[in-house]
Write an enzyme that holds these catalytic residues in place. Structure first.
Site, PDB file in Angstrom:
ATOM      1  N   THR A 169       1.108  -1.298  -0.181  1.00 62.03           N
ATOM      2  CA  THR A 169      -0.491  -0.481   0.005  1.00 62.03           C
ATOM      3  C   THR A 169       1.281   1.432  -0.336  1.00 62.03           C
ATOM      4  O   THR A 169       1.681   1.406   0.821  1.00 62.03           O
ATOM      5  CB  THR A 169      -0.918   0.078   1.112  1.00 62.03           C
ATOM      6  OG1 THR A 169      -1.431  -0.964   1.330  1.00 62.03           O
ATOM      7  CG2 THR A 169      -1.916   0.557   1.183  1.00 62.03           C
ATOM      8  N   LYS A 184      -7.841   1.395  -3.406  1.00 64.23           N
ATOM      9  CA  LYS A 184      -7.280   1.070  -1.468  1.00 64.23           C
ATOM     10  C   LYS A 184      -7.832   2.361  -1.019  1.00 64.23           C
ATOM     11  O   LYS A 184      -8.146   2.648   0.300  1.00 64.23           O
ATOM     12  CB  LYS A 184      -5.823   0.569  -1.697  1.00 64.23           C
ATOM     13  CG  LYS A 184      -5.349   0.782  -0.278  1.00 64.23           C
ATOM     14  CD  LYS A 184      -5.858  -0.406   0.119  1.00 64.23           C
ATOM     15  CE  LYS A 184      -5.538  -0.331   1.149  1.00 64.23           C
ATOM     16  NZ  LYS A 184      -5.394  -2.114   2.304  1.00 64.23           N
ATOM     17  N   LYS A 208      -1.192   4.929   8.969  1.00 65.31           N
ATOM     18  CA  LYS A 208      -1.150   4.769   7.263  1.00 65.31           C
ATOM     19  C   LYS A 208      -1.881   5.129   6.534  1.00 65.31           C
ATOM     20  O   LYS A 208      -1.590   6.020   5.454  1.00 65.31           O
ATOM     21  CB  LYS A 208      -0.117   3.833   7.376  1.00 65.31           C
ATOM     22  CG  LYS A 208       0.394   4.115   5.975  1.00 65.31           C
ATOM     23  CD  LYS A 208       0.825   2.322   5.898  1.00 65.31           C
ATOM     24  CE  LYS A 208       1.462   2.333   3.932  1.00 65.31           C
ATOM     25  NZ  LYS A 208       1.670   0.896   3.347  1.00 65.31           N
TER      26      LYS A 208
HETATM   27  P1  NAD Z   1       5.778  -6.124   7.486  1.00 67.18           P
HETATM   28  O1  NAD Z   1       7.143  -4.955   7.588  1.00 67.18           O
HETATM   29  O2  NAD Z   1       5.022  -7.127   8.318  1.00 67.18           O
HETATM   30  O3  NAD Z   1       6.941  -6.748   6.048  1.00 67.18           O
HETATM   31  C1  NAD Z   1       6.828  -6.222   4.979  1.00 67.18           C
HETATM   32  C2  NAD Z   1       9.049  -6.879   4.723  1.00 67.18           C
HETATM   33  O4  NAD Z   1       9.723  -6.102   4.276  1.00 67.18           O
HETATM   34  C3  NAD Z   1       9.898  -6.338   5.778  1.00 67.18           C
HETATM   35  O5  NAD Z   1      10.307  -8.370   5.942  1.00 67.18           O
HETATM   36  C4  NAD Z   1      10.954  -6.356   5.438  1.00 67.18           C
HETATM   37  O6  NAD Z   1      11.480  -6.478   6.491  1.00 67.18           O
HETATM   38  C5  NAD Z   1      11.070  -6.050   4.342  1.00 67.18           C
HETATM   39  N1  NAD Z   1      12.156  -5.485   3.626  1.00 67.18           N
HETATM   40  C6  NAD Z   1      11.493  -3.898   3.879  1.00 67.18           C
HETATM   41  N2  NAD Z   1      12.659  -3.963   3.141  1.00 67.18           N
HETATM   42  C7  NAD Z   1      13.462  -4.582   2.079  1.00 67.18           C
HETATM   43  C8  NAD Z   1      13.968  -4.273   0.987  1.00 67.18           C
HETATM   44  N3  NAD Z   1      14.367  -3.356   0.296  1.00 67.18           N
HETATM   45  N4  NAD Z   1      14.142  -5.879   0.292  1.00 67.18           N
HETATM   46  C9  NAD Z   1      13.693  -7.077   0.842  1.00 67.18           C
HETATM   47  N5  NAD Z   1      12.918  -6.379   1.663  1.00 67.18           N
HETATM   48  C10 NAD Z   1      12.169  -5.598   2.428  1.00 67.18           C
HETATM   49  O7  NAD Z   1       4.965  -5.373   6.578  1.00 67.18           O
HETATM   50  P2  NAD Z   1       3.841  -6.234   6.059  1.00 67.18           P
HETATM   51  O8  NAD Z   1       2.242  -6.457   6.949  1.00 67.18           O
HETATM   52  O9  NAD Z   1       3.098  -7.018   5.581  1.00 67.18           O
HETATM   53  O10 NAD Z   1       2.779  -5.309   4.937  1.00 67.18           O
HETATM   54  C11 NAD Z   1       3.710  -5.276   3.730  1.00 67.18           C
HETATM   55  C12 NAD Z   1       2.288  -3.937   2.745  1.00 67.18           C
HETATM   56  O11 NAD Z   1       0.994  -4.479   2.599  1.00 67.18           O
HETATM   57  C13 NAD Z   1       2.418  -2.264   3.674  1.00 67.18           C
HETATM   58  O12 NAD Z   1       2.359  -1.687   2.145  1.00 67.18           O
HETATM   59  C14 NAD Z   1       1.187  -2.214   4.176  1.00 67.18           C
HETATM   60  O13 NAD Z   1       0.224  -1.099   4.298  1.00 67.18           O
HETATM   61  C15 NAD Z   1       0.170  -3.733   3.416  1.00 67.18           C
HETATM   62  N6  NAD Z   1      -1.023  -3.584   4.008  1.00 67.18           N
HETATM   63  C16 NAD Z   1      -0.877  -4.646   5.284  1.00 67.18           C
HETATM   64  C17 NAD Z   1      -2.112  -5.476   6.223  1.00 67.18           C
HETATM   65  C18 NAD Z   1      -1.821  -6.105   7.125  1.00 67.18           C
HETATM   66  O14 NAD Z   1      -3.325  -6.511   7.786  1.00 67.18           O
HETATM   67  N7  NAD Z   1      -0.760  -6.267   7.321  1.00 67.18           N
HETATM   68  C19 NAD Z   1      -2.858  -5.101   5.181  1.00 67.18           C
HETATM   69  C20 NAD Z   1      -3.193  -4.576   3.679  1.00 67.18           C
HETATM   70  C21 NAD Z   1      -2.030  -4.158   3.790  1.00 67.18           C
END
Ligand code: NAD
Length: 300
Positions: free
Chosen positions: A96, A171, A246
């Site tokens: 997102t 979204k 966010k």
């Molecule tokens: P998270 O922090 O658990 O996962 C993100 C991952 O990206 C981490 O493991 C981090 O180490 C990795 N990362 C960051 N930079 C990197 C790079 N340069 N190379 C490789 N890996 C890298 O976050 P999440 O909860 O999985 O959310 C991910 C996305 O999904 C966000 O944009 C969030 O807004 C969206 N989202 C989350 C939810 C939810 O309920 N968690 C729901 C809908 C949307």
């Protein structure tokens, strides 16, 4: 058709999403900066790659699931993901991010000779695990048609919303409705409390009357009327307040960029930012109801 997919960002969402692609019969090359995320994905059948670029070099589709737009753009450009991929690779960003960043990502992919789709999700970690996410996609019809079987292997539905950035737009518009309506439902319960109205009575009326909405009937912010709602388990998420903050922040950016007033959307963004920075940091977004009661007033 089976693909070789590079999956970068194997966190709470990306980990189970990549695992579902493996289950659907695809070869998935994964990368994450966090060792534990990479190890968990490997246990689910994802092949660990030393770098994101190394994963992309061997793939025909690259999926990213990263925290924010700056991570996606840095990875695409400075960290060499676009340069490493074979010409014509399909880049699908499920993170997102800002609508403006999504459009920049599309343009950077096109300039490098690739194709792109923004495809953020709704449905949370449980949806990612159960493959019941909803995807909102922006990009060309051909790109959407190619990605759709992969998206539906990770979710139950994929909606093509329009051109570059349209998935992110859908979204944040949806989540602006949700953020405002959760505050509206919470204010109504607090007003009801002050008038001596029981939670159940208000629920029984509003859930079958014109006040009906998801924030009331599924994620009810007070305990009791909807047994499965986070209010019944001390507001354990669910959809965490920081994620709502966010998404409303992204909506507020887009409101400013577009010259749109939306006073309720902006106020909701302020309220969730303050809540997420304090007592709401670990709580479901419905716990905002706690901040709306008079300080000397009744509690749920
Ligand atoms: P998270 O922090 O658990 O996962 C993100 C991952 O990206 C981490 O493991 C981090 O180490 C990795 N990362 C960051 N930079 C990197 C790079 N340069 N190379 C490789 N890996 C890298 O976050 P999440 O909860 O999985 O959310 C991910 C996305 O999904 C966000 O944009 C969030 O807004 C969206 N989202 C989350 C939810 C939810 O309920 N968690 C729901 C809908 C949307």
């Amino acid at each position: 058709m089976s693909h070789v997919i590079a999956f970068v960002g194997l966190g709470h969402m990306g980990g189970p999403m990549a695992a579902n692609l493996v289950k659907a019969g695809h070869r998935v090359l994964g990368h994450d900066l966090a060792e534990d995320a990479l190890a968990a994905a490997a246990a689910a059948g994802v092949e660990p790659a030393d770098s994101a670029a190394a994963a992309a070099a061997g793939a025909d589709v690259v999926i990213t699931m990263l925290p924010a737009g700056r991570h996606v753009l840095a990875l695409y450009r400075e960290q060499g993901l676009l340069a490493a991929a074979r010409p014509g690779t399909l880049f699908v960003d499920c993170s997102t991010i800002d609508v403006a960043d999504a459009r920049t990502a599309h343009a950077a992919a096109a300039a490098a000779g690739h194709r792109a789709l923004d495809a953020p999700v709704s449905g949370g970690v449980m949806g990612a695990e159960a493959a019941t996410l909803t995807f909102m996609a922006g990009g060309g019809q051909g790109e959407f048609a190619e990605a759709e079987p992969l998206l539906t292997a990770m979710g139950k539905r994929a909606v093509h919303c329009g051109s570059a950035g349209a998935g992110q737009a859908a979204k944040i518009c949806n989540n602006m409705i949700l953020g405002i309506s959760m505050i509206a439902v919470s204010e109504a319960f607090v007003l009801g409390e002050s008038l001596g109205l029981s939670h159940q009575a208000l629920f029984d009326v509003a859930s079958t009357a014109s006040g009906q909405c998801w924030a009331l009937t599924v994620n009810c912010p007070v305990p009791g009327p909807v047994p499965g709602s986070p209010a019944n388990r001390d507001y354990r998420p669910g959809f965490g307040a920081p994620l709502m903050a966010k998404d409303l922040g992204l909506a507020a950016n887009a409101l400013t960029a577009g010259g749109v007033d939306a006073p309720l959307g902006r106020r909701a963004a302020e309220m969730y930012a303050a809540f997420a920075a304090g007592e709401g940091a670990e709580l479901d977004f419905s716990a905002i109801v706690r901040t709306l009661r008079p300080r000397n007033g009744t509690t749920a």
